[in-house]
Design a protein around this motif. Structure first.
Motif, PDB file in Angstrom:
ATOM      1  N   TYR A   1     -17.395 -16.784 -59.589  1.00  0.00           N
ATOM      2  CA  TYR A   1     -16.054 -16.204 -59.428  1.00  0.00           C
ATOM      3  C   TYR A   1     -16.042 -14.751 -59.889  1.00  0.00           C
ATOM      4  N   LEU A   2     -16.620 -14.477 -61.061  1.00  0.00           N
ATOM      5  CA  LEU A   2     -16.608 -13.118 -61.611  1.00  0.00           C
ATOM      6  C   LEU A   2     -17.347 -12.138 -60.711  1.00  0.00           C
ATOM      7  N   ARG A   3     -18.436 -12.573 -60.102  1.00  0.00           N
ATOM      8  CA  ARG A   3     -19.197 -11.683 -59.217  1.00  0.00           C
ATOM      9  C   ARG A   3     -18.565 -11.575 -57.837  1.00  0.00           C
ATOM     10  N   ARG A   4     -18.084 -12.681 -57.309  1.00  0.00           N
ATOM     11  CA  ARG A   4     -17.568 -12.692 -55.944  1.00  0.00           C
ATOM     12  C   ARG A   4     -16.257 -11.924 -55.815  1.00  0.00           C
ATOM     13  N   ASP A   5     -15.405 -12.040 -56.811  1.00  0.00           N
ATOM     14  CA  ASP A   5     -14.106 -11.378 -56.753  1.00  0.00           C
ATOM     15  C   ASP A   5     -13.936 -10.521 -58.007  1.00  0.00           C
TER      16      ASP A   5
END
Length: 70
Positions: A42-46
């Motif tokens: 989640y932190l990397r994707r968005d």
């Protein structure tokens, strides 16, 4: 109890909508095991969304490189 109903009750009592309350808060994320893997995705994707909402991120015991035995 459905957590969404609880959020609605708390935000209604405070005079905020659930959406405006969610926009104004920053959270600390503490994740373990596969929760660490999922939250890091989640932190990397968005990243832009996460920067606005996540204050701190701590992960422990996350199998980022896979597991010896699956």
């Amino acid at each position: 109890t459905d957590f969404r109903a609880l959020v609605d009750r708390v935000t209604t009592a405070s005079g905020q909508t659930a959406e405006s309350a969610a926009r104004s808060c920053h959270v600390d994320v503490i994740a373990h095991s596969n929760g660490g893997v999922i939250s890091s995705v989640y932190l990397r994707r968005d990243a832009a969304h996460a920067r606005e909402r996540v204050h701190r991120y701590v992960s422990t015991g996350a199998p980022y490189l896979g597991a010896d035995q699956a």
